[in-house]
Scaffold this motif. Structure first.
Motif, PDB file in Angstrom:
ATOM      1  N   ALA A   1       0.839  -1.208   0.000  1.00 35.79           N
ATOM      2  CA  ALA A   1       0.000   0.000   0.000  1.00 35.79           C
ATOM      3  C   ALA A   1       0.872   1.255   0.000  1.00 35.79           C
ATOM      4  O   ALA A   1       0.589   2.228  -0.726  1.00 35.79           O
ATOM      5  N   ILE A   2       1.945   1.248   0.787  1.00 38.03           N
ATOM      6  CA  ILE A   2       2.856   2.394   0.842  1.00 38.03           C
ATOM      7  C   ILE A   2       3.515   2.614  -0.522  1.00 38.03           C
ATOM      8  O   ILE A   2       3.618   3.752  -1.012  1.00 38.03           O
ATOM      9  N   MET A   3       3.959   1.519  -1.154  1.00 38.45           N
ATOM     10  CA  MET A   3       4.600   1.640  -2.465  1.00 38.45           C
ATOM     11  C   MET A   3       3.624   2.144  -3.524  1.00 38.45           C
ATOM     12  O   MET A   3       4.008   2.901  -4.430  1.00 38.45           O
TER      13      MET A   3
ATOM     14  N   ALA B   1       6.309  -9.857  -5.374  1.00 38.41           N
ATOM     15  CA  ALA B   1       6.990  -9.705  -6.667  1.00 38.41           C
ATOM     16  C   ALA B   1       6.451  -8.546  -7.491  1.00 38.41           C
ATOM     17  O   ALA B   1       6.984  -8.235  -8.545  1.00 38.41           O
ATOM     18  N   GLY B   2       5.394  -7.878  -7.038  1.00 41.69           N
ATOM     19  CA  GLY B   2       4.804  -6.786  -7.796  1.00 41.69           C
ATOM     20  C   GLY B   2       5.341  -5.435  -7.400  1.00 41.69           C
ATOM     21  O   GLY B   2       6.444  -5.035  -7.790  1.00 41.69           O
ATOM     22  N   ALA B   3       4.570  -4.726  -6.566  1.00 38.64           N
ATOM     23  CA  ALA B   3       4.926  -3.348  -6.202  1.00 38.64           C
ATOM     24  C   ALA B   3       6.283  -3.269  -5.502  1.00 38.64           C
ATOM     25  O   ALA B   3       7.085  -2.375  -5.785  1.00 38.64           O
TER      26      ALA B   3
ATOM     27  N   ARG C   1      -5.406   3.750  -7.687  1.00 37.45           N
ATOM     28  CA  ARG C   1      -4.289   3.217  -6.893  1.00 37.45           C
ATOM     29  C   ARG C   1      -4.423   3.632  -5.433  1.00 37.45           C
ATOM     30  O   ARG C   1      -4.116   2.847  -4.520  1.00 37.45           O
ATOM     31  N   ILE C   2      -4.884   4.854  -5.169  1.00 41.85           N
ATOM     32  CA  ILE C   2      -5.065   5.310  -3.792  1.00 41.85           C
ATOM     33  C   ILE C   2      -6.175   4.510  -3.100  1.00 41.85           C
ATOM     34  O   ILE C   2      -6.027   4.067  -1.958  1.00 41.85           O
TER      35      ILE C   2
END
Length: 262
Positions: free
Chosen positions: A118-120, A168-170, A245-246
């Protein structure tokens, strides 16, 4: 062997969000299965790993055809991630996966990884800018050091993805952007997706061998997610991705709190 339409509906929802935001399905699917459907964390992770391996294969083909894959990065990540995945599977095979200790370990790790994801999602830009300022005009590390750091990153991703199906994503993309600031973002994303296919396939196969795959659930998820990804990809240019995204980051944060607090 009963078909559950709600799994397909969940797959459609997650697939659409993946198509719009590009965020890995593991960040969404595994906690959804655990919290909404009451699936045991180990079964949710194993099923989601095979689900991810199948759905990411199409993405691999697209990025490969467009030349968006840096095979040196993929290879370096795999050198670290494949042994890590095999090590984690060996450890999981030797413990009681239904025990409270293992369940709490998976859910706690999953919760904190969702917080970091979430932070990323929200602060990737500022984080990368801080990294660039910290590096400044310093002489770039030698190529061997970058490769070694990429192998270490691969090992960490292998552990995290095999344990939780998330990472493995964000997280992986953000760290790769720090390590390879001169590469095109699309090349980084493409390389990350290509690397995720063998990693999730190995992880999913391992969970299958230790009996933690729910095949009817996997089939139902795929029925929904494949058209979902197509729909999301078509909608993406028409939507304000930043807002989505938010909202997605806020959702992941709420889910993380639920996982961490029980």
């Amino acid at each position: 062997m009963t078909f559950e339409p709600l799994y397909s509906l969940s797959g459609l929802f997650v697939g659409a969000l993946v198509g719009i935001t590009g965020v890995g399905g593991g960040s969404l699917m595994t906690p959804l299965l655990v919290l909404l459907f009451g699936v045991h964390p180990a079964t949710a992770v194993g099923t989601d790993l095979l689900y991810a391996a199948i759905t990411k294969t199409a993405g691999t083909a697209v990025h490969g055809m467009h030349g968006r894959v840096n095979w040196k990065i993929v290879g370096s990540l795999a050198i670290g991630s494949v042994p890590a995945a095999l090590l984690m599977l060996w450890l999981l095979a030797g413990v009681d996966r239904k025990s409270i200790g293992v369940t709490n370990t998976i859910t706690t790790a999953l919760g904190w990884l969702l917080v970091m994801t979430a932070i990323m999602l929200v602060f990737r830009g500022p984080i990368l800018e801080l990294a660039r300022r910290a590096i400044g005009d310093r002489t770039p590390p030698p190529p061997r050091t970058i490769i070694a750091l990429t192998v270490i990153l691969g090992f960490l991703l292998g552990v995290l993805v095999t344990l939780t199906s998330v990472g493995a994503g964000a997280l992986g993309v953000t760290i790769l952007l720090v390590l390879y600031p001169r590469l095109d973002v699309r090349e980084i994303v493409g390389s990350d997706i290509v690397h995720a296919v063998p990693l999730t396939l190995i992880g999913g196969t391992g969970y299958w061998l230790i009996g933690e795959i729910d095949w009817p659930m996997l089939f139902a998820l795929l029925i929904g997610s494949i058209p979902g990804i197509i729909i999301g990809s078509l909608l993406a240019p028409k939507l304000h991705e930043r807002i989505i995204r938010i909202v997605l980051a806020a959702t992941l944060a709420v889910v993380a709190v639920k996982l961490l607090t029980g």
